[in-house]
Design a protein around this motif. Structure first.
Motif, PDB file in Angstrom:
ATOM      1  N   TYR A 120       0.857  -1.190   0.000  1.00 24.05           N
ATOM      2  CA  TYR A 120       0.000   0.000   0.000  1.00 24.05           C
ATOM      3  C   TYR A 120       0.890   1.236   0.000  1.00 24.05           C
ATOM      4  O   TYR A 120       1.787   1.364   0.828  1.00 24.05           O
ATOM      5  CB  TYR A 120      -0.865  -0.026   1.254  1.00 24.05           C
ATOM      6  N   GLY A 121       0.652   2.145  -0.940  1.00 22.77           N
ATOM      7  CA  GLY A 121       1.453   3.363  -0.961  1.00 22.77           C
ATOM      8  C   GLY A 121       1.560   3.966  -2.348  1.00 22.77           C
ATOM      9  O   GLY A 121       0.874   3.564  -3.290  1.00 22.77           O
ATOM     10  N   TRP A 122       2.453   4.926  -2.475  1.00 24.76           N
ATOM     11  CA  TRP A 122       2.646   5.629  -3.737  1.00 24.76           C
ATOM     12  C   TRP A 122       3.464   4.753  -4.673  1.00 24.76           C
ATOM     13  O   TRP A 122       4.517   4.241  -4.295  1.00 24.76           O
ATOM     14  CB  TRP A 122       3.354   6.952  -3.484  1.00 24.76           C
ATOM     15  N   ARG A 123       2.962   4.558  -5.902  1.00 24.75           N
ATOM     16  CA  ARG A 123       3.636   3.668  -6.841  1.00 24.75           C
ATOM     17  C   ARG A 123       3.553   4.225  -8.260  1.00 24.75           C
ATOM     18  O   ARG A 123       2.464   4.443  -8.777  1.00 24.75           O
ATOM     19  CB  ARG A 123       2.998   2.271  -6.785  1.00 24.75           C
ATOM     20  N   ARG A 124       4.707   4.464  -8.858  1.00 19.32           N
ATOM     21  CA  ARG A 124       4.786   4.968 -10.233  1.00 19.32           C
ATOM     22  C   ARG A 124       3.894   6.194 -10.441  1.00 19.32           C
ATOM     23  O   ARG A 124       3.159   6.307 -11.421  1.00 19.32           O
ATOM     24  CB  ARG A 124       4.448   3.858 -11.229  1.00 19.32           C
ATOM     25  N   TRP A 244      -3.002   6.338   7.957  1.00 14.48           N
ATOM     26  CA  TRP A 244      -3.147   4.945   7.547  1.00 14.48           C
ATOM     27  C   TRP A 244      -4.208   4.762   6.467  1.00 14.48           C
ATOM     28  O   TRP A 244      -4.482   3.640   6.046  1.00 14.48           O
ATOM     29  CB  TRP A 244      -3.431   4.073   8.768  1.00 14.48           C
ATOM     30  N   ALA A 245      -4.805   5.837   6.017  1.00 13.99           N
ATOM     31  CA  ALA A 245      -5.787   5.776   4.928  1.00 13.99           C
ATOM     32  C   ALA A 245      -5.389   6.721   3.792  1.00 13.99           C
ATOM     33  O   ALA A 245      -6.233   7.134   3.011  1.00 13.99           O
ATOM     34  CB  ALA A 245      -7.175   6.127   5.459  1.00 13.99           C
ATOM     35  N   THR A 246      -4.091   7.041   3.708  1.00 15.01           N
ATOM     36  CA  THR A 246      -3.585   7.932   2.668  1.00 15.01           C
ATOM     37  C   THR A 246      -2.342   7.307   2.043  1.00 15.01           C
ATOM     38  O   THR A 246      -1.281   7.272   2.682  1.00 15.01           O
ATOM     39  CB  THR A 246      -3.237   9.316   3.242  1.00 15.01           C
ATOM     40  N   PRO A 247      -2.437   6.810   0.802  1.00 12.30           N
ATOM     41  CA  PRO A 247      -1.282   6.155   0.177  1.00 12.30           C
ATOM     42  C   PRO A 247      -0.031   7.012   0.100  1.00 12.30           C
ATOM     43  O   PRO A 247       1.083   6.494   0.142  1.00 12.30           O
ATOM     44  CB  PRO A 247      -1.807   5.802  -1.227  1.00 12.30           C
ATOM     45  N   ARG A 248      -0.189   8.352   0.001  1.00 13.31           N
ATOM     46  CA  ARG A 248       0.986   9.224  -0.136  1.00 13.31           C
ATOM     47  C   ARG A 248       1.914   9.160   1.075  1.00 13.31           C
ATOM     48  O   ARG A 248       3.077   9.549   0.990  1.00 13.31           O
ATOM     49  CB  ARG A 248       0.543  10.671  -0.361  1.00 13.31           C
ATOM     50  N   TYR A 249       1.412   8.703   2.191  1.00 12.19           N
ATOM     51  CA  TYR A 249       2.261   8.592   3.379  1.00 12.19           C
ATOM     52  C   TYR A 249       3.118   7.326   3.346  1.00 12.19           C
ATOM     53  O   TYR A 249       3.918   7.097   4.259  1.00 12.19           O
ATOM     54  CB  TYR A 249       1.407   8.564   4.642  1.00 12.19           C
TER      55      TYR A 249
END
Length: 321
Positions: A120-124, A244-249
């Motif tokens: 889970y997170g920021w990807r490409r 925990w509900a924000t992929p950018r973190y």
């Protein structure tokens, strides 16, 4: 012959004392008869109900109410929709919010070892709102908890998708399936097979894309569940903050440092965490932002997967560590 006021008051208090003592004795007697307690979820909260021996009437005859057998499943039934992937679209969710679990562990969604290939997170340059678990085409995909099938269908990049709603209001999403083996509104058990793994939708190689959502908002699955051989639910009570509900973190290439919020006191620093997101304004550059927060440009670039020559856009969000 009438009693005097003084005697009447005395008699009344003696009567109240007798009633109080009798009630206490009944409660103590009932407590000593309890065999065990069973956990159920009522309005998203865990309630422990006493279990009495067979044929034991814990209420006086003719006073057992059918209402005691009815569970308030508001969290479970709100916005129930078989047509929309996200029936909460446009609704605002207030942070932090509390989740409670009646299970201490969960079922692995795949057979064998769970190998997480993307987190889970920021990807490409885009948010990855779940985790990817390795599997082969045709492998069984299972529900991690008891629940009910809310959505079945082909959904954009998810491909063939099943959404299961659980009794605390949480939903789990199983995507890229090659085959779906359940129907809408079907009750299922933890560990029950709901489909077969595949590469449908926007998938690079066969894998299970697993999301965890609450009222339409994705949550980092690893904050709630330990994806190890123990398959543990991290806590029976958890508070979910915006982090925990924000992929950018988070980064999809590495596991986030899990810090649980089990009480409201644990999230006292939530405002400070939220201030670590900076929204780019007109005239901002990486150099200006770095100077403002006393950071190196290279540090900001590394955290946000940017290049030093990147041109910032107005409204773009930058993580400031």
């Amino acid at each position: 012959m009438f009693l005097s006021n003084k005697k009447l008051v005395t008699t009344f208090f003696i009567f109240l004392s007798f009633v109080s003592i009798s009630a206490q004795e009944i409660l103590e007697q009932k407590e000593s008869i309890v065999v065990e307690h069973k956990k159920i979820v009522v309005q998203g909260r865990i309630v422990c109900l006493p279990i009495y021996p067979k044929n034991y009437n814990y209420l006086p005859e003719n006073e057992i109410s059918d209402d005691l057998l009815v569970e308030n499943m508001e969290e479970f039934t709100t916005n129930w929709d078989n047509q929309q992937f996200n029936p909460y679209w446009g609704e605002q969710l207030t942070f932090p919010f509390q989740l409670e679990f009646q299970d201490e562990d969960f079922s692995s969604p795949v057979d064998g070892n769970m190998v997480v290939t993307s987190r889970y997170g920021w990807r490409r340059g885009r948010p990855h709102q779940g985790i990817d678990i390795d599997l082969h085409i045709g492998d069984s995909v299972k529900s991690i908890l008891d629940g009910k099938i809310r959505y079945v269908g082909y959904h954009g990049g998810h491909g063939n998708t099943v959404v299961v709603r659980h009794h605390n209001g949480l939903e789990t999403v199983y995507a890229h399936l090659s085959q779906i083996l359940v129907k809408e509104n079907e009750d299922i058990k933890k560990g029950q097979t709901i489909g077969k793994g595949g590469v449908t939708g926007n998938a690079r190689g066969s894998h299970l894309h697993l999301e965890v959502r609450y009222k339409g908002k994705s949550i980092n699955p690893e904050y709630l569940f330990e994806f190890t051989s123990d398959n543990k639910v991290r806590s029976d009570v958890l508070f979910v903050t915006k982090k925990w509900a924000t992929p950018r973190y988070h980064k999809s290439t590495r596991k986030s440092n899990i810090v649980l919020h089990k009480t409201i006191e644990d999230i006292a620093k939530i405002e400070e965490e939220q201030q670590k997101i900076y929204t780019v304004r007109k005239g901002d550059t990486l150099s200006r932002i770095a100077n403002k927060y006393g950071l190196a440009i290279a540090e900001i670039c590394k955290t946000n997967a940017l290049r030093s020559s990147s041109v910032l856009k107005i409204g773009q969000q930058i993580i400031i560590n």
